[in-house]
Write a protein that holds these residues in place. Structure first.
Motif, PDB file in Angstrom:
ATOM      1  N   ILE A 107       0.861  -1.180   0.000  1.00 31.19           N
ATOM      2  CA  ILE A 107       0.000   0.000   0.000  1.00 31.19           C
ATOM      3  C   ILE A 107       0.897   1.229   0.000  1.00 31.19           C
ATOM      4  O   ILE A 107       1.652   1.460   0.945  1.00 31.19           O
ATOM      5  CB  ILE A 107      -0.932   0.012   1.225  1.00 31.19           C
ATOM      6  N   LYS A 132      -5.937   3.287   0.796  1.00 31.99           N
ATOM      7  CA  LYS A 132      -6.744   2.445   1.684  1.00 31.99           C
ATOM      8  C   LYS A 132      -7.207   3.131   2.969  1.00 31.99           C
ATOM      9  O   LYS A 132      -8.227   2.735   3.526  1.00 31.99           O
ATOM     10  CB  LYS A 132      -5.937   1.192   2.074  1.00 31.99           C
ATOM     11  N   HIS A 228      -8.990   0.735  -4.360  1.00 31.36           N
ATOM     12  CA  HIS A 228      -8.282   1.988  -4.117  1.00 31.36           C
ATOM     13  C   HIS A 228      -9.244   3.158  -3.987  1.00 31.36           C
ATOM     14  O   HIS A 228     -10.119   3.360  -4.835  1.00 31.36           O
ATOM     15  CB  HIS A 228      -7.289   2.261  -5.242  1.00 31.36           C
ATOM     16  N   ASP A 245     -14.364   4.300  -3.638  1.00 29.02           N
ATOM     17  CA  ASP A 245     -13.368   3.528  -4.377  1.00 29.02           C
ATOM     18  C   ASP A 245     -13.990   3.108  -5.706  1.00 29.02           C
ATOM     19  O   ASP A 245     -15.013   3.666  -6.123  1.00 29.02           O
ATOM     20  CB  ASP A 245     -12.860   2.338  -3.560  1.00 29.02           C
TER      21      ASP A 245
END
Length: 495
Positions: A107, A132, A228, A245
């Motif tokens: 990430i 995230k 994402h 997302d």
């Protein structure tokens, strides 16, 4: 006035400031590239985020006409002779690189979006997010307090409260651990004071000599997105916000980080049936129950949270989309029609959208089509195959509107950005370059009828560079001032 009015004259844009200017031949570090820009509601503060997970804050400093603030003169309908000036205020590390062990996924720390929240008690609040995790930050000036006005001079060494002095009696140089003396005949109180040259005792005082900015993470909103995060947006109620997302939009309360409510879910039962994804989402600026989100199919959906807890059924959506003429569809049609960013106008009546080729202005009361279309990359249409091969066709450019709703702006390649007049009858279409000489490639042509020169040339016949793209920019909420990111440099212009 937010609605379209009489066409104003074209603006003359001038260079104001640059932060982090790159020297000739200097190599830019990946972590220093700016990935988000946002003005606060007053326009007195500006925040940027970068790929290294840092948030940098700038504060407006220009004072004019004997110290009167610019916004005071604006309220009095007075003009000013100086341009807006900002200075570096502080920075902090918002996100760190992480690793999802369950999915074996790295990430990144890159800041995707920043949103300012309501200020309180002279403290600034803002939301920042990476792919995230969303974080709620409080930035406040803390006074550094110091104790002074001692009875003794602090640098002098002491033992158990007694000053070590060469002219002090021997009995005072030998002290017990409890602060007493081995000379029992000594009057402790009187001689102790006289030894120091004091006639009385007084209490030390605490004073504040300077201030320091402190950034503290108040809340962390995590583990709510499988894909994402591409958008966050504050609600006008100042209590809630949304995060979006590729397939879901969640509603959060700022004070509750442990749970969120899913209000849009586009994930099909079988992922092979997936036909579109969410690309951007934003709350209405004044109606706390309304929000809009865009999709990769080029449509914008306006939803009302009062109608249903889950707002992803088409019967409850107002859909804005432009239908292609029969026979004009190609392999690239779906790709270039994908909307990368949407913004509400200040009054909330209009929505500005950016796809790869154009800017479009939509009236929320008219779902038949856009009320204005501004060609941005029409000169690249002959090069779509090459753009697809090097993935440039998937670049996501942002857009912004002026506070009065009369102009719109978006970025392009070669560190260029475009400003269009959107008032009725306006033909303003200015191309500016993110350098200290922004008008080097200026052009004035009608926005809807731009010709498409062949070859690898831009709109002015100059060669364009796909590696130097201007993706992020923001318009000051009340002035004609634009901040834009060219790689690791923040350029500011005014008119």
């Amino acid at each position: 006035m937010d609605d379209v009015a009489m066409a104003p004259e074209g603006l003359e844009w001038k260079f104001s400031q640059v932060f982090g200017e790159r020297a000739a031949g200097e190599e830019v570090q990946e972590v220093d590239i700016i990935s988000a820009i946002e003005f606060d509601k007053t326009g007195d503060h500006l925040a940027t985020g970068d790929r290294g997970g840092r948030v940098v804050l700038f504060e407006r400093t220009d004072k004019i006409d004997g110290g009167v603030h610019r916004r005071v003169l604006e309220a009095m309908d007075c003009s000013s002779s100086q341009h807006p000036e900002f200075h570096y205020k502080t920075e902090f590390q918002s996100h760190e690189p992480e690793f999802d062990y369950l999915k074996s996924l790295e990430i990144e720390e890159k800041i995707n979006k920043i949103r300012w929240c309501q200020t309180a008690n002279n403290a600034m609040f803002l939301l920042s997010t990476n792919d995230k995790t969303i974080k709620f930050w409080k930035v406040q000036e803390k006074k550094i307090k110091k104790v002074c006005n001692f009875n003794l001079d602090p640098p002098k060494p002491t033992i158990n409260g007694f000053v070590i002095s060469s002219n002090a009696p021997t009995s005072f140089k030998t002290c017990f651990t409890n602060g007493g003396s081995n000379d029992n005949s000594l009057n402790f109180r009187n001689n102790n004071l006289s030894l120091r040259g004091l006639t009385s005792l007084h209490l030390p005082t605490v004073t504040s000599h300077e201030t320091s900015l402190l950034a503290r993470c108040r809340k962390t909103y995590a583990h709510a997105h499988d894909y994402h995060i591409n958008s966050i947006s504050n609600n006008s109620d100042c209590e809630t916000f949304i995060s979006a997302d590729d397939l879901r939009i969640n509603l959060w309360n700022l004070e509750i980080s442990s749970q969120s409510f899913n209000i849009v879910d586009k994930k099909p039962a079988n992922m092979e049936d997936l036909t579109e994804v969410i690309t951007s989402a934003e709350f209405h600026p004044s109606h706390c129950n309304m929000l809009a989100y865009s999709s990769s199919k080029g449509s914008i959906r306006l939803i009302d949270l009062r109608q249903s807890a889950l707002c992803d059924t088409h019967s409850k959506l107002l859909v804005f989309e432009e239908h292609e003429a029969p026979g004009s569809k190609s392999f690239f049609s779906d790709i270039i029609s994908s909307i990368s960013d949407i913004k509400f106008s200040k009054g909330g009546r209009y929505i500005l959208s950016r796809d790869y080729m154009t800017l479009k202005m939509w009236d929320i009361n008219m779902g038949s089509g856009p009320v204005a279309t501004f060609q941005v990359h029409e000169h690249l249409r002959p090069k779509l195959c090459d753009l697809y091969e090097n993935d440039a066709i998937f670049d996501k450019f942002e857009c912004c509107l002026s506070g009065d709703g009369q102009r719109v702006a978006t970025g392009s390649y070669s560190h260029l950005f475009r400003v269009f007049g959107c008032s009725e009858g306006s033909t303003e279409a200015t191309t500016l370059e993110a350098t200290k000489n922004p008008t080097r490639r200026q052009v004035q042509t009608p926005p809807r009828f731009l010709r498409s020169p062949g070859g690898s040339d831009d709109i002015n016949g100059n060669s364009f560079d796909l590696t130097t793209k201007l993706l992020h920019l923001a318009w000051h909420p009340s002035e004609n001032s634009i901040a834009c990111a060219a790689s690791n440099s923040l350029y500011m212009y005014y008119a």
